[in-house]
Scaffold this motif. Structure first.
Motif, mmCIF file in Angstrom:
data_model
loop_
_atom_site.group_PDB
_atom_site.id
_atom_site.type_symbol
_atom_site.label_atom_id
_atom_site.label_comp_id
_atom_site.label_asym_id
_atom_site.label_seq_id
_atom_site.Cartn_x
_atom_site.Cartn_y
_atom_site.Cartn_z
ATOM 1 N N ILE A 1 -84.027 40.218 -29.754
ATOM 2 C CA ILE A 1 -85.373 39.873 -29.286
ATOM 3 C C ILE A 1 -86.065 41.167 -28.901
ATOM 4 O O ILE A 1 -85.440 42.076 -28.353
ATOM 5 N N SER A 2 -87.362 41.230 -29.136
ATOM 6 C CA SER A 2 -88.116 42.409 -28.699
ATOM 7 C C SER A 2 -88.720 42.175 -27.313
ATOM 8 O O SER A 2 -89.033 41.032 -26.944
ATOM 9 N N GLU A 3 -88.876 43.268 -26.588
ATOM 10 C CA GLU A 3 -89.536 43.191 -25.281
ATOM 11 C C GLU A 3 -90.964 42.686 -25.433
ATOM 12 O O GLU A 3 -91.475 41.983 -24.575
ATOM 13 N N GLY A 4 -91.601 43.023 -26.556
ATOM 14 C CA GLY A 4 -92.959 42.548 -26.820
ATOM 15 C C GLY A 4 -93.031 41.033 -26.914
ATOM 16 O O GLY A 4 -93.989 40.410 -26.453
ATOM 17 N N SER A 5 -92.010 40.422 -27.505
ATOM 18 C CA SER A 5 -91.975 38.956 -27.613
ATOM 19 C C SER A 5 -91.822 38.315 -26.240
ATOM 20 O O SER A 5 -92.478 37.308 -25.938
ATOM 21 N N LEU A 6 -90.963 38.904 -25.408
ATOM 22 C CA LEU A 6 -90.797 38.373 -24.050
ATOM 23 C C LEU A 6 -92.101 38.503 -23.264
ATOM 24 O O LEU A 6 -92.511 37.567 -22.568
ATOM 25 N N GLY B 1 -90.751 49.036 -28.157
ATOM 26 C CA GLY B 1 -91.648 49.858 -28.956
ATOM 27 C C GLY B 1 -92.210 49.172 -30.183
ATOM 28 O O GLY B 1 -92.650 49.838 -31.115
ATOM 29 N N CYS B 2 -92.219 47.843 -30.192
ATOM 30 C CA CYS B 2 -92.798 47.115 -31.317
ATOM 31 C C CYS B 2 -93.649 45.970 -30.767
ATOM 32 O O CYS B 2 -93.580 45.641 -29.592
ATOM 33 N N ASP B 3 -94.442 45.390 -31.640
ATOM 34 C CA ASP B 3 -95.303 44.289 -31.228
ATOM 35 C C ASP B 3 -94.506 42.991 -31.098
ATOM 36 O O ASP B 3 -93.406 42.862 -31.639
ATOM 37 N N ALA B 4 -95.099 42.046 -30.409
ATOM 38 C CA ALA B 4 -94.478 40.734 -30.239
ATOM 39 C C ALA B 4 -94.169 40.115 -31.598
ATOM 40 O O ALA B 4 -95.004 40.125 -32.504
ATOM 41 N N PHE B 5 -92.960 39.632 -31.728
ATOM 42 C CA PHE B 5 -92.476 38.896 -32.885
ATOM 43 C C PHE B 5 -92.394 39.721 -34.167
ATOM 44 O O PHE B 5 -92.222 39.161 -35.245
ATOM 45 N N ASP B 6 -92.458 41.051 -34.062
ATOM 46 C CA ASP B 6 -92.200 41.898 -35.230
ATOM 47 C C ASP B 6 -90.819 41.610 -35.804
ATOM 48 O O ASP B 6 -90.612 41.630 -37.008
ATOM 49 N N GLU B 7 -89.870 41.317 -34.915
ATOM 50 C CA GLU B 7 -88.493 41.084 -35.359
ATOM 51 C C GLU B 7 -88.371 39.914 -36.334
ATOM 52 O O GLU B 7 -87.426 39.846 -37.119
ATOM 53 N N ASP B 8 -89.330 39.000 -36.321
ATOM 54 C CA ASP B 8 -89.308 37.872 -37.254
ATOM 55 C C ASP B 8 -89.284 38.338 -38.708
ATOM 56 O O ASP B 8 -88.719 37.668 -39.565
ATOM 57 N N SER B 9 -89.921 39.469 -38.980
ATOM 58 C CA SER B 9 -90.066 39.936 -40.363
ATOM 59 C C SER B 9 -89.055 41.015 -40.765
ATOM 60 O O SER B 9 -89.081 41.484 -41.896
ATOM 61 N N TRP B 10 -88.180 41.403 -39.853
ATOM 62 C CA TRP B 10 -87.212 42.444 -40.188
ATOM 63 C C TRP B 10 -86.120 41.880 -41.087
ATOM 64 O O TRP B 10 -85.484 40.876 -40.767
#
Length: 123
Positions: free
Chosen positions: A3-8, A35-44
């Motif tokens: 999870i990214s901090e941006g998503s939290l 260091g990334c935007d919210a929910f960027d991890e969805d597309s990794w």
């Protein structure tokens, strides 16, 4: 699970007024990206951490356990943050009413990782 901090930060911003902010512990991730935007991890597609490559296998569908404070064991009376996540994160039809928050990755090979290792992502 990552999870990214941006998503939290995004879910905390959307919680109703008067509801205490949730912590990353409530979602029990193995990895936390910054260091990334919210929910960027969805597309990794893949992430590299230390000497290990991980492949995205699916978005993480969230259950009622997210409403339980891991330090006290008490359940939130208004079903937060699950209720808020359902208002905007029902993005996988097969998951029905389970909102997505975080991504499940599987290691492609073994290796050493350490707290503080850089997370490199590919799309």
């Amino acid at each position: 699970m990552l999870i990214s901090e941006g998503s939290l930060a995004d879910v905390n911003k959307k919680l109703p007024s008067g509801v205490s902010k949730v912590t990353m512990d409530q979602f029990r991730p193995n990895f936390v990206a910054s260091g990334c935007d919210a929910f960027d991890e969805d597309s990794w597609k893949d992430v590299y951490i230390g000497g290990v490559k991980y492949t995205n296998i699916k978005k993480c569908d969230r259950c009622i356990l997210t409403t339980v404070n891991p330090k006290t064991g008490t359940k939130h009376p208004d079903m937060e943050p699950l209720k808020t996540l359902r208002s905007y994160r029902l993005i996988v039809p097969e998951f029905d009413q389970a909102p997505c928050f975080g991504v499940n990755f599987v290691a492609d090979w073994t290796g050493n990782i350490h707290v503080g290792d850089e997370i490199l992502a590919t799309k």
